[in-house]
Design an enzyme around this catalytic site. Structure first.
Site, PDB file in Angstrom:
ATOM      1  N   ASN A   1      42.542  38.268  44.512  1.00 16.15           N
ATOM      2  CA  ASN A   1      42.595  37.506  43.258  1.00 16.15           C
ATOM      3  C   ASN A   1      43.003  36.069  43.586  1.00 16.15           C
ATOM      4  O   ASN A   1      44.126  35.823  44.023  1.00 16.15           O
ATOM      5  CB  ASN A   1      43.617  38.172  42.330  1.00 16.15           C
ATOM      6  CG  ASN A   1      43.791  37.442  41.012  1.00 16.15           C
ATOM      7  OD1 ASN A   1      43.334  36.320  40.838  1.00 16.15           O
ATOM      8  ND2 ASN A   1      44.478  38.082  40.081  1.00 16.15           N
TER       9      ASN A   1
ATOM     10  N   CYS B   1      44.421  32.283  35.611  1.00 16.15           N
ATOM     11  CA  CYS B   1      43.091  32.735  36.061  1.00 16.15           C
ATOM     12  C   CYS B   1      41.979  32.266  35.135  1.00 16.15           C
ATOM     13  O   CYS B   1      40.817  32.229  35.517  1.00 16.15           O
ATOM     14  CB  CYS B   1      43.060  34.254  36.165  1.00 16.15           C
ATOM     15  SG  CYS B   1      44.363  34.877  37.201  1.00 16.15           S
TER      16      CYS B   1
ATOM     17  N   HIS C   1      36.331  37.730  36.232  1.00 18.86           N
ATOM     18  CA  HIS C   1      37.473  37.346  37.064  1.00 18.86           C
ATOM     19  C   HIS C   1      37.750  38.472  38.056  1.00 18.86           C
ATOM     20  O   HIS C   1      37.774  39.643  37.674  1.00 18.86           O
ATOM     21  CB  HIS C   1      38.696  37.098  36.176  1.00 18.86           C
ATOM     22  CG  HIS C   1      39.956  36.887  36.940  1.00 18.86           C
ATOM     23  ND1 HIS C   1      40.014  36.077  38.051  1.00 18.86           N
ATOM     24  CD2 HIS C   1      41.207  37.385  36.763  1.00 18.86           C
ATOM     25  CE1 HIS C   1      41.241  36.096  38.522  1.00 18.86           C
ATOM     26  NE2 HIS C   1      41.989  36.877  37.771  1.00 18.86           N
TER      27      HIS C   1
END
Ligand code: ACO
Length: 330
Positions: A284, A113, A254
């Site tokens: 996500n 990520c 994030h």
């Protein structure tokens, strides 16, 4: 001379996977997913779309908005944990070919990520050293290809998508990428892992049978470290740039879990109206999460030329990072 964030673009696959769809696949509920993650929907690529296809669509928009000829791009850095091919060629090379850009440096980076922030750090160095003039930075993921839809601990979280940005140069500090921090701790490598298919456990009938080619996550342990590093990162990058949270126009974390974002936002004193939130509608999307969120803010008129963005990320590795960036798209 400074590196500058000249444009943004993103691509979101059409097909939606709702919490209600997931209720039919695993033992979960819309109520649990919303309460524990804030996610309502994620988008899933078609079978015939690879990560490079998502990246290509986002890249086209970023290049157009940067108002440059594609041949002025002299490097492509693509962050992903779901590359078209496991080892080679890199997805960046495939995207370069799809864009019709030849004879330039193109490579992938793997920082889960945190991949987009890691890539920004590399692009900034390339530009400021004079090595490159325009770097196309992409975060792209087809996570549905490595998600185990029998594992309710992961499949409710992840989605597909891509975001891209052109990083160029400027003489004006009000258009500059001010700072990027990127870090890691391999001690926690087991918390988020796709164990099979690499040199440690080469693909075999056994790895297939044990479903080792899918992502595995120790969600709760990861959660606890995430809130810590995400918070400490921001305190440090603001401190070393003599800024406070009130100097930041857009906090862009994030998009892993709404509860993580809320914890960090409250701890750091970022008002909700300055925080970009897309986790409910995209889930996500790992390396694509931050550029997709930047694009969402831009397209919804929540981000304008000169705004100071604070990017904050965390992911497998474990990796983490943050960046202070002036948005330079006019
Ligand atoms: N539906 C219903 N129940 C569930 C589900 C589900 N989808 N998933 C887990 N549960 C259950 C568990 O089995 C457990 O039940 P038990 O108490 O009977 O044992 C209970 O819910 C609590 O489980 P936890 O794992 O403690 O749940 P938690 O509140 O931590 O939420 C989640 C799980 C959403 C995964 C959270 O931990 C999280 O978001 N972690 C961080 C993810 C992250 O930031 N990853 C880094 C980036 S990703 C990357 O780099 C690719």
């Amino acid at each position: 001379m400074f590196a500058s964030f000249k444009s943004i673009g993103s691509y979101i696959p059409e097909k939606k996977l709702t919490n209600f769809d997931l209720e039919k696949i695993v033992d979960t509920s819309d109520e649990w997913i919303k309460k524990r993650t804030g996610i309502k929907v994620r988008h899933i690529a078609n079978h015939d779309q690879a990560t490079s296809d998502l990246a290509y669509e986002a890249a086209k928009i970023a290049i157009k908005r940067a108002n440059i000829d594609k041949n002025d791009i002299d490097a492509i850095i693509l962050a992903t944990i779901s590359p078209d091919y496991l080892c080679m060629p890199s997805t960046a090379c495939i995207v370069a070919d799809k864009l019709g850009i030849k004879n330039i440096m193109a490579f992938d980076i793997s920082a889960a990520c945190s991949g987009f922030v890691y890539s920004l750090s590399i692009a900034k160095s390339f530009i400021e050293s004079g090595l490159k003039k325009n770097v196309l930075v992409i975060g792209a993921e087809k996570l549905s290809a490595i998600t185990n839809y029998k594992d309710r601990g992961t499949c409710v979280i992840f989605g597909d998508g891509a975001g891209a940005a052109v990083i160029g140069k400027t003489e004006d500090k009000n258009e500059a990428i001010l700072d990027v921090m990127a870090s890691s701790d391999g001690k926690y490598s087991d918390l988020l892992i796709t164990p099979g298919g690499g040199s440690k456990y080469p693909a075999s009938n056994e790895t297939l049978k044990k479903e080792m080619h899918f992502m595995r996550m120790a969600g709760n342990e990861t959660f606890k470290i995430a809130v810590k590093t995400l918070t400490e990162d921001v305190i440090e990058i603001l401190r070393r740039n003599n800024l406070t949270s009130s100097d930041v126009d857009r906090f862009i974390p994030h998009q892993a879990n709404y509860r993580i974002i809320e914890y960090v936002r409250n701890k750091l004193d970022f008002p909700k109206n300055k925080t970009v939130l897309t986790v409910a509608k995209y889930g996500n999307t790992s390396a694509a999460s931050i550029p997709m969120a930047i694009n969402d803010a831009y397209e919804n008129n929540n981000l304008k030329y000169g705004d100071l963005m604070l990017l904050d990320t965390f992911g497998g590795g474990l990796t983490w990072g943050s960046a202070l960036v002036r948005f330079a798209l006019k």
